[in-house]
Structures are given as structure tokens and as C-alpha cells.
Design a protein around this motif. Structure first.
Motif, short mmCIF file in Angstrom:
data_model
loop_
_atom_site.label_atom_id
_atom_site.label_comp_id
_atom_site.label_asym_id
_atom_site.label_seq_id
_atom_site.Cartn_x
_atom_site.Cartn_y
_atom_site.Cartn_z
N HIS A 1 0.81 -1.22 0.00
CA HIS A 1 0.00 0.00 0.00
C HIS A 1 0.84 1.27 0.00
N ILE A 2 2.14 1.13 -0.22
CA ILE A 2 3.04 2.28 -0.16
C ILE A 2 2.65 3.34 -1.19
N ASP A 3 2.32 2.92 -2.40
CA ASP A 3 1.94 3.89 -3.43
C ASP A 3 0.74 4.72 -2.98
N THR A 4 -0.27 4.05 -2.42
CA THR A 4 -1.47 4.75 -1.97
C THR A 4 -1.14 5.68 -0.80
N ILE A 5 -0.25 5.25 0.09
CA ILE A 5 0.16 6.09 1.22
C ILE A 5 0.85 7.35 0.70
N ILE A 6 1.72 7.21 -0.28
CA ILE A 6 2.41 8.38 -0.86
C ILE A 6 1.40 9.30 -1.54
N LEU A 7 0.46 8.74 -2.28
CA LEU A 7 -0.57 9.56 -2.92
C LEU A 7 -1.35 10.33 -1.87
N ARG B 1 7.77 4.70 -9.92
CA ARG B 1 6.65 3.93 -10.48
C ARG B 1 5.41 4.82 -10.65
N LEU B 2 5.09 5.62 -9.62
CA LEU B 2 3.93 6.50 -9.69
C LEU B 2 4.08 7.53 -10.81
N GLU B 3 5.28 8.04 -10.98
CA GLU B 3 5.51 9.02 -12.05
C GLU B 3 5.38 8.35 -13.41
N GLY B 4 5.91 7.14 -13.54
CA GLY B 4 5.79 6.40 -14.80
C GLY B 4 4.35 6.10 -15.17
N GLN B 5 3.50 5.96 -14.17
CA GLN B 5 2.08 5.68 -14.40
C GLN B 5 1.27 6.96 -14.60
N GLY B 6 1.92 8.11 -14.49
CA GLY B 6 1.23 9.37 -14.66
C GLY B 6 0.38 9.79 -13.47
N LEU B 7 0.62 9.18 -12.31
CA LEU B 7 -0.17 9.48 -11.11
C LEU B 7 0.43 10.65 -10.31
N ILE B 8 1.71 10.90 -10.52
CA ILE B 8 2.38 12.06 -9.93
C ILE B 8 3.29 12.65 -11.00
N GLU B 9 3.73 13.88 -10.77
CA GLU B 9 4.73 14.49 -11.64
C GLU B 9 5.74 15.20 -10.77
N ARG C 1 4.12 16.24 -7.19
CA ARG C 1 2.72 16.64 -7.01
C ARG C 1 1.84 15.56 -7.61
N ILE C 2 0.68 15.41 -7.03
CA ILE C 2 -0.27 14.41 -7.49
C ILE C 2 -1.01 14.98 -8.71
N THR C 3 -1.28 14.13 -9.67
CA THR C 3 -2.05 14.52 -10.86
C THR C 3 -3.53 14.21 -10.60
N PRO C 4 -4.42 14.73 -11.44
CA PRO C 4 -5.84 14.35 -11.29
C PRO C 4 -6.04 12.83 -11.35
N GLU C 5 -5.28 12.16 -12.21
CA GLU C 5 -5.37 10.70 -12.30
C GLU C 5 -4.90 10.05 -11.00
N GLY C 6 -3.87 10.65 -10.38
CA GLY C 6 -3.38 10.15 -9.10
C GLY C 6 -4.41 10.29 -8.00
N ALA C 7 -5.10 11.43 -7.98
CA ALA C 7 -6.15 11.64 -6.97
C ALA C 7 -7.28 10.64 -7.16
N GLU C 8 -7.63 10.37 -8.41
CA GLU C 8 -8.68 9.39 -8.71
C GLU C 8 -8.24 7.99 -8.28
#
Length: 116
Positions: free
Chosen positions: A14-20, A58-66, A82-89
């Protein structure tokens, strides 16, 4: 298990979700993200640097953060995230999935007292 009785393996997925979640509060750089996680967990969990940067990549590669470079006037430049709109979703979807899974796991693991 660590001193708090929580297996790191339970958190690792759940690390990715925690970072988001941390980045929903605002843009931040690596060290401050790790510090925020420690504070939010009331000192019960410390995210290690290698895990942080693996997740950020990984999150940046997925477009969830920039990421972008800060404009610090003292010391070295910092890379902010920073989190992207896709990351927030994705965060909201992951949180919903976690809540459903937690409820199911509670049903499967907790012993229910039978009422007679």
C-alpha cells in the motif's frame, strides 16, 4: 514483526497509496514525504528511502504524480512531487478497495461470538 506488532509486509503493498495520500496534502520532496508518513503513523512506521524512491518512480511512470525542480536559494535543489488528477482518482479508488478488503478480512479473521 516490528515493535508495534505490524508486519511490514502488510503495509508494503500500500506504499503507493500512502504516498498519494501525503501528496494530496500538497507538493512535497522525498525527505518530507518520509517524515510526513512517520508523523501520520504516530511513529509506528518509517518508510525507507529505497522504497520511497522506487514508488515515486513507479507513480511518475504511471502518470499518477509528476516531478519538478524547486527554486531553493540555499542548499541543493530539491525535486518536488505533485499528485495529478489521475493520481487523486487512483487514491480514491484504492481507498475504497482497501475499505472493502478490510471489512472482508475482518469477517474472515475475527471470531464472531455465537449468540444463544
Amino acid at each position: 514483526m516490528n515493535e508495534s506488532g505490524i508486519s511490514r509486509d502488510l503495509i508494503r503493498g500500500h506504499i503507493d497509496t500512502i504516498i498519494l495520500r501525503v501528496l494530496l496534502e500538497g507538493d512535497n520532496y522525498g525527505y518530507e514525504i518520509m517524515k510526513s508518513i512517520t508523523v501520520i503513523s504516530k511513529g509506528q512506521y518509517d518508510l525507507k528511502e529505497p522504497s520511497l524512491y522506487t514508488s515515486l518512480k513507479r507513480l511518475e511512470g504511471q502518470g499518477l504524480i509528476e516531478s519538478y525542480w524547486g527554486e531553493e536559494s540555499q542548499g541543493g535543489r530539491r525535486k518536488y512531487y505533485r499528485i495529478t488528477p489521475e493520481g487523486a482518482e487512483t487514491y480514491r479508488a484504492n481507498l475504497s478497495a482497501w475499505k472493502m478488503a478490510r471489512g472482508l478480512i475482518d469477517l474472515l479473521i475475527e471470531r464472531q461470538e455465537e449468540s444463544s
